[in-house]
Design an enzyme around this catalytic site. Structure first.
Site, PDB file in Angstrom:
ATOM      1  N   HIS A 294      -7.555   0.789  -7.511  1.00 39.93           N
ATOM      2  CA  HIS A 294      -7.153   1.216  -6.160  1.00 39.93           C
ATOM      3  C   HIS A 294      -5.839   1.989  -6.196  1.00 39.93           C
ATOM      4  O   HIS A 294      -5.309   2.360  -5.158  1.00 39.93           O
ATOM      5  CB  HIS A 294      -7.070   0.019  -5.209  1.00 39.93           C
ATOM      6  CG  HIS A 294      -5.803  -0.787  -5.289  1.00 39.93           C
ATOM      7  ND1 HIS A 294      -5.227  -1.205  -6.466  1.00 39.93           N
ATOM      8  CD2 HIS A 294      -4.995  -1.274  -4.303  1.00 39.93           C
ATOM      9  CE1 HIS A 294      -4.130  -1.904  -6.215  1.00 39.93           C
ATOM     10  NE2 HIS A 294      -3.962  -1.963  -4.913  1.00 39.93           N
TER      11      HIS A 294
ATOM     12  N   HIS B 214       2.925   0.383   1.790  1.00 37.81           N
ATOM     13  CA  HIS B 214       2.200   1.182   2.773  1.00 37.81           C
ATOM     14  C   HIS B 214       2.943   2.476   3.060  1.00 37.81           C
ATOM     15  O   HIS B 214       4.173   2.500   3.093  1.00 37.81           O
ATOM     16  CB  HIS B 214       1.998   0.391   4.064  1.00 37.81           C
ATOM     17  CG  HIS B 214       1.050  -0.760   3.889  1.00 37.81           C
ATOM     18  ND1 HIS B 214       0.929  -1.790   4.789  1.00 37.81           N
ATOM     19  CD2 HIS B 214       0.176  -1.041   2.898  1.00 37.81           C
ATOM     20  CE1 HIS B 214       0.019  -2.645   4.367  1.00 37.81           C
ATOM     21  NE2 HIS B 214      -0.446  -2.221   3.225  1.00 37.81           N
TER      22      HIS B 214
END
Length: 479
Positions: free
Chosen positions: A401, A234
């Site tokens: 992704h 992240h």
């Protein structure tokens, strides 16, 4: 002979000996990882002997746990328990970038294509092995939802803000931008905000929080982590986005702009939901061992409806986290947002495929319906791409992704030196705040090869070049 003896024993080796495809197989493979000085040939001999006479190994230091599992009947279905058989035929599925996809991901996808509820599937070019459905796996099912087909980080997403600021703004305000990132972001598994620092958002008033006591009890955790990011891969990063030509649909003129890109999901809230309903699915849906992580819930059942509501709430919560981060940073910059684009993965959607309603699971895959906008990142030194979907039915309207891992976290930590990583980042002019060796750019596939493999799936609208990246610096792995 030495080469053969150095090769690890795999599940197929043990199945050939007669080992059942259930927990017994998992226990046997864990023992094999230790090896304890035996060659492969010697280990296989031991496994064969144990299969015939498990009682002879009850006192054995290495094989005791496996012998005990046989003694307890772990390999046998419990009384009254019915194992749902897989289809013998593996349904055909489209693979993009097959030459760069590891065997483990391919095998996982093949198992998913044998589920009795499977309608169609596809594997994206960034695919790698995961739990249940591989990362980069797309699976359409008939009225069934697979918690591990969605993933642990429910609704994980990318969000991009394009500012009315030229690329020169980054270089002229480097230190200011670094302070803005530090002040307005928070990272790491379990980390959140307290007291007056907690954010407010209408998602906390969503009636789905009242679904049941389990969801209700997660609301405080959700509130404390609202507006924060997880660990692992992240990030929140400033970069430069380049539009080679005017984009009338976004109303953005040709040029290079300062932009903010964020990647994170539903935090501990989503992870707890995933764990809870995966266990419920496994209790209800008994599949053969190799498919156990693909346990599914009938969407018409009470548990299926509960999970569906909880999954959608987790997705909305993840979106709220990004919204808060982007609002905070835009305010600090004093900038106008020319365009905001967001897309998510680790989710399931009700869609029409071949004229029937199906549940499309995209675990680490981006929705790419006709003209749908999305963001596909590379790594902290590789560009990302703003894209428009082409609506390719063979891919079930999906794309990758990201670049996808080519090196496991453990492998990256063991094999990469911090000095080499630092030199690599310096070569690309990257300012990194936090981050670990497991997220080094070398751990990821070549994003250009990934994009070349999916030219039929998306059109590139603009290219995003990372410049300043913030990630968790505490070794957390919540991703």
């Amino acid at each position: 002979m030495n080469n053969i003896n150095n090769k690890p024993i795999n599940g197929n080796d043990l199945i050939t000996l007669g080992y059942p495809e259930n927990e017994i197989l998992g226990i046997a493979l864990k023992i094999n990882k230790k090896r304890t000085g035996y060659t492969k040939t010697e280990m296989l001999e031991k496994y064969t002997q144990l299969l015939t006479s498990p009682q002879d190994f009850i006192e054995d230091k290495v094989f005791k746990i496996l012998a005990e599992a046989f003694a307890k009947g772990v390999h046998l279905p419990k009384e009254g328990e019915t194992i749902i058989p897989l289809n013998e035929e593996i349904k055909a599925f489209k693979i993009y970038g097959a030459e760069k996809i590891e065997d483990g991901a391919l095998e996982q996808m093949k198992v998913a294509m044998q589920l009795p509820v499977t309608v169609a599937g596809a594997l994206m070019p960034d695919a790698h092995q995961g739990y249940g459905l591989p990362i980069g796996g797309v699976l359409a099912t008939k009225n069934a939802i697979i918690p591990y087909g969605v993933g642990v980080d429910i609704g994980c997403r990318m969000a991009l803000s394009v500012y009315d600021l030229p690329s020169t703004h980054y270089f002229e305000n480097h230190d200011l931008l670094k302070n803005i990132l530090m002040k307005n972001t928070k990272f790491g598994a379990g980390h959140g905000f307290h007291g007056k620092y907690k954010a407010e958002h209408q998602v906390l008033d969503d009636s789905k929080f009242e679904t049941n006591s389990f969801i209700q009890n997660l609301k405080d955790k959700a509130w404390s982590q609202l507006g924060s990011s997880g660990g692992g891969n992240h990030f929140v990063e400033f970069g430069l986005i380049d539009f080679k030509e005017n984009d009338d649909k976004l109303n953005i003129k040709k040029g290079t702009y300062l932009a903010l890109l964020t990647h994170s999901g539903s935090r501990g809230f989503g992870a707890t939901i995933a764990g809870h309903y995966t266990q419920i699915a496994k209790d209800i849906c008994k599949l053969p061992y190799k498919a156990k992580n693909l346990a599914y819930l009938d969407l018409n059942s009470e548990a299926g409806q509960e999970y569906w509501l909880a999954m959608n709430l987790a997705g909305e919560y993840a979106s709220a986290c990004h919204e808060i981060i982007h609002q905070k940073i835009a305010k600090e910059l004093g900038a106008e947002i020319l365009a905001k684009i967001e897309n998510h993965h680790n989710f399931a959607w009700k869609e029409i495929y071949n004229n029937e309603e199906v549940i499309v699971h995209r675990k680490g895959a981006t929705p790419a319906s006709k003209d749908l906008m999305g963001i596909i990142p590379g790594s902290m030194t590789a560009p990302g791409f703003l894209v428009r979907g082409k609506g390719e039915e063979n891919a079930i309207n999906s794309a990758s992704h990201g670049a996808g891992r080519q090196m496991s976290r453990t492998q990256a930590i063991k094999s990469l030196s911090q000095n080499k990583i630092n030199d690599y980042l310096n070569d690309f002019g990257i300012t990194l705040i936090g981050g670990g060796k497991d997220e080094a750019p070398m751990a990821y596939k070549n994003i250009h090869e990934v994009m070349n493999a999916q030219q039929d799936l998306v059109d590139v609208v603009a290219t995003f070049t990372p410049k300043m990246v913030r990630m968790a610096d505490d070794g957390s792995k919540e991703d």
